[in-house]
Design a protein around this motif. Structure first.
Motif, mmCIF file in Angstrom:
data_model
loop_
_atom_site.group_PDB
_atom_site.id
_atom_site.type_symbol
_atom_site.label_atom_id
_atom_site.label_comp_id
_atom_site.label_asym_id
_atom_site.label_seq_id
_atom_site.Cartn_x
_atom_site.Cartn_y
_atom_site.Cartn_z
ATOM 1 N N VAL B 170 0.811 -1.228 0.000
ATOM 2 C CA VAL B 170 0.000 0.000 0.000
ATOM 3 C C VAL B 170 0.845 1.279 0.000
ATOM 4 O O VAL B 170 0.356 2.334 -0.375
ATOM 5 N N PHE B 216 -5.245 -11.385 4.049
ATOM 6 C CA PHE B 216 -4.183 -10.461 4.460
ATOM 7 C C PHE B 216 -4.475 -9.061 3.920
ATOM 8 O O PHE B 216 -4.117 -8.071 4.524
ATOM 9 N N PHE B 217 -5.039 -9.014 2.705
ATOM 10 C CA PHE B 217 -5.212 -7.706 2.058
ATOM 11 C C PHE B 217 -6.560 -7.637 1.354
ATOM 12 O O PHE B 217 -7.281 -8.636 1.258
ATOM 13 N N SER B 218 -6.886 -6.457 0.859
ATOM 14 C CA SER B 218 -8.211 -6.242 0.270
ATOM 15 C C SER B 218 -8.286 -6.795 -1.141
ATOM 16 O O SER B 218 -7.270 -7.009 -1.810
ATOM 17 N N THR B 221 -6.509 -4.577 -3.588
ATOM 18 C CA THR B 221 -5.058 -4.787 -3.670
ATOM 19 C C THR B 221 -4.759 -5.957 -4.606
ATOM 20 O O THR B 221 -3.847 -5.896 -5.434
#
Lengths: 209, 351
Positions: B170, B216-218, B221
């Motif tokens: 990010v 872990f992430f969107s 992402t």
């Protein structure tokens, strides 16, 4: 937007390169260091809640924690010697036989952001080392034990029971992928946090903050 | 619908399958060859193509996962540790689990330094001798699946530690994108060698995107940084006639649509991190699903468990399954019981 509100937004959105300057500007404008710190702690509470509700994920939580630490760096020299509202010392480690540090590191960041003074014992920590750390550090109010593997759950139990035998009044919080509230109760832990986001509020609740 | 009725003679043994090398650093488990009505390869390819199959393909019997020692990642991440393809040190664990990257000593502290990494000379690895040994031992009787460890996010973790890797996604997405782009070039080169020397049918890339409880992430992402890379990776495999499986552990349920967007053929998932029936219901029509299960210790419970899991998985259009049994003795033959249930499930299937 007031300078304190601006800092809150910068922390929540993880703008680590801008926070230090914003904190310095707020101080120059006459804001109290303690108020700025309280605002940043409140922001991290919001970040923790958003993480727990899957509104944000690990990267966003990490950059928020990093942003807060940049702001704290500016405040530290000013607040040295002040009677700030730090919550006390928390000892944290991943239990014996377990080398996983991701969950532990996330919790360390969140508890630090919430106002705890963190002592990170690292990974593969024998039960006795938690007890030694309580002895060696001042104002320890909480111990946090992490375990990622089902195979190291007995080590989690041993850690909690060893701490409780040596310090029956010490609050102990546990967490990790295979851990549940039921297991936490079974091994005599005072608290359980299902994720890093909720660890700070649970930790504060345990010490009555 | 499957065409050939089940015959008890299919349960006749034809000896044990041969193996070469190790499976992720451990010895391959012994697998008895039975007498199915068509070859495992033929059956597997029908399933891979979304067509009717005679039994639900079994990844522990009908397929050979190839983890060749010519790839430095393989030895580094096995049980003894070592130096991986990008020079990262992996250390052995005392608890008997596979090695992990030495924590706290990231090779990259800043993602922008990725350009200084020593990129591997893939062609210099001993593909030819390694491939020859596999071809001689394994032959063409089973599906060959080439394993690619640490694909994108896992590679980033191995280089930067988890926190550094997660923040880079990010904070420095442009640098990450450039690094991933170069990594795709590397992956395509490895695939070319797998095809040439092992004649693989499937490539399975490892890339965990989720923890036990959440990603872990969107999804944004993934769409921004991973989907474009996987599209190129998968398309290259398809161009060579190779199917693509993504091994991605954890509760990555909400990220599965991005696998479909990238053209991934199969998702090898971690069933105990999710509600398997829900995953089959959500995605079973649009992506192949592969799941592996540990059989319970109690024999009665074990039989019911096997039947139940096969029933759940048979609701997916393209299912693959495997069972791991850690018990030394049983009152029934697990291999034959599983096969018979897989046959029954295929015969009962209506698509």
């Amino acid at each position: 937007m007031s300078s304190i509100e601006e800092i809150k937004v910068l922390v929540e959105t993880g703008k680590s390169k801008k926070v230090a300057a914003a904190v310095q500007e707020a101080l120059n404008d006459g804001e109290k260091a303690q108020d700025i710190l309280d605002a940043m702690i409140a922001s991290m509470g919001v970040v923790g809640d958003k993480f727990s509700s899957a509104e944000i994920f690990v990267p966003e939580m990490l950059i928020a924690a990093k942003s807060m630490s940049k702001g704290v760096e500016v405040l530290k020299p000013i607040m040295a010697g002040e009677n700030s509202n730090f919550l006390g010392t928390c000892i944290m480690g991943t239990v014996a036989g377990d080398l996983h540090d991701i969950g532990k590191n996330l919790v360390v960041m969140m508890l630090e952001s919430a106002g705890f003074d963190m002592v990170d014992l690292g990974v593969d920590v024998p039960a006795e080392k938690f007890v030694e750390a309580i002895k060696e550090n001042d104002n320890v109010v909480l111990v946090a034990c992490s375990g990622l593997l089902t195979t190291t759950m007995p080590a989690l139990k041993e850690a909690v029971q060893t701490i409780k035998t040596a310090y029956p009044e010490m609050k102990v919080i546990v967490g990790g992928a295979p851990v549940t509230q039921e297991y936490a109760n079974e091994i005599g832990a005072d608290g359980y946090a299902p994720d890093a986001g909720s660890s700070a509020s649970k930790a504060k609740e345990l010490i009555g903050a | 619908m499957a065409k050939i009725n089940f015959d008890e003679k299919e349960l006749q043994g034809q000896g044990m399958y041969a193996f070469e090398g190790t499976w992720y650093g451990a010895p391959y488990g012994p697998i008895e060859q039975l007498s199915p009505p068509i070859s495992p390869v033929e059956n597997f390819k029908s399933c891979l193509a979304g067509e009717a199959y005679e039994w639900m393909p079994d990844c522990s019997c009908d397929l050979v996962d190839i983890t060749p020692h010519c790839i430095p990642d393989v030895d580094a991440s096995d049980y003894e540790g070592g130096i991986d393809t990008f020079g990262v040190k992996w250390v052995a664990l005392e608890n008997g689990l596979p090695a992990m990257v030495e924590p706290g000593k990231p090779v990259l502290k800043d993602i922008s330094d990725w350009k200084n990494l020593a990129w591997p000379d893939v062609a210099s690895w001993d593909w030819e001798a390694c491939g020859k040994r596999y071809q001689e031992k394994i032959g063409d009787g089973r599906i060959k699946r080439g394993i690619m460890l640490s694909s994108y996010f896992e590679r980033l973790i191995s280089l930067m530690d988890f926190e550094g890797a997660a923040m880079a996604l990010v904070e420095d997405p442009e640098e990450v994108e450039e690094f991933f782009d170069k990594l795709t070039d590397y992956h395509l080169e490895v695939v070319n060698h797998y095809k040439k020397y092992f004649d693989v049918d499937v490539i399975m890339a490892h890339d965990d995107w989720a923890a036990q409880r959440s990603p872990f992430f969107s999804i944004n992402t993934v769409r921004t940084l991973l989907v474009p890379q996987y599209k190129r990776f998968v398309q290259h495999c398809h161009d060579l006639g190779i199917y693509f499986t993504l091994h991605s552990c954890g509760n990555g349920k909400i990220l599965a649509p991005t696998m479909i967007e990238a053209g991934v053929d199969f998702w090898q998932l971690q069933e105990n991190a999710m509600d398997l029936e829900e995953v089959v219901s959500l995605y079973g029509d649009t992506i192949g699903l592969e799941s592996y299960f540990e059989v319970p210790a109690d024999d009665t419970e074990a039989k019911a468990f096997i039947i139940n899991k096969i029933q759940i998985m048979s609701k997916a259009k393209k299912p693959m399954i495997s069972f791991f049994d850690l018990q030394e003795s049983r009152s029934f033959d697990v291999r034959r019981f599983v096969y018979e249930q897989q046959r029954k499930a295929a015969l009962a299937k209506t698509n």
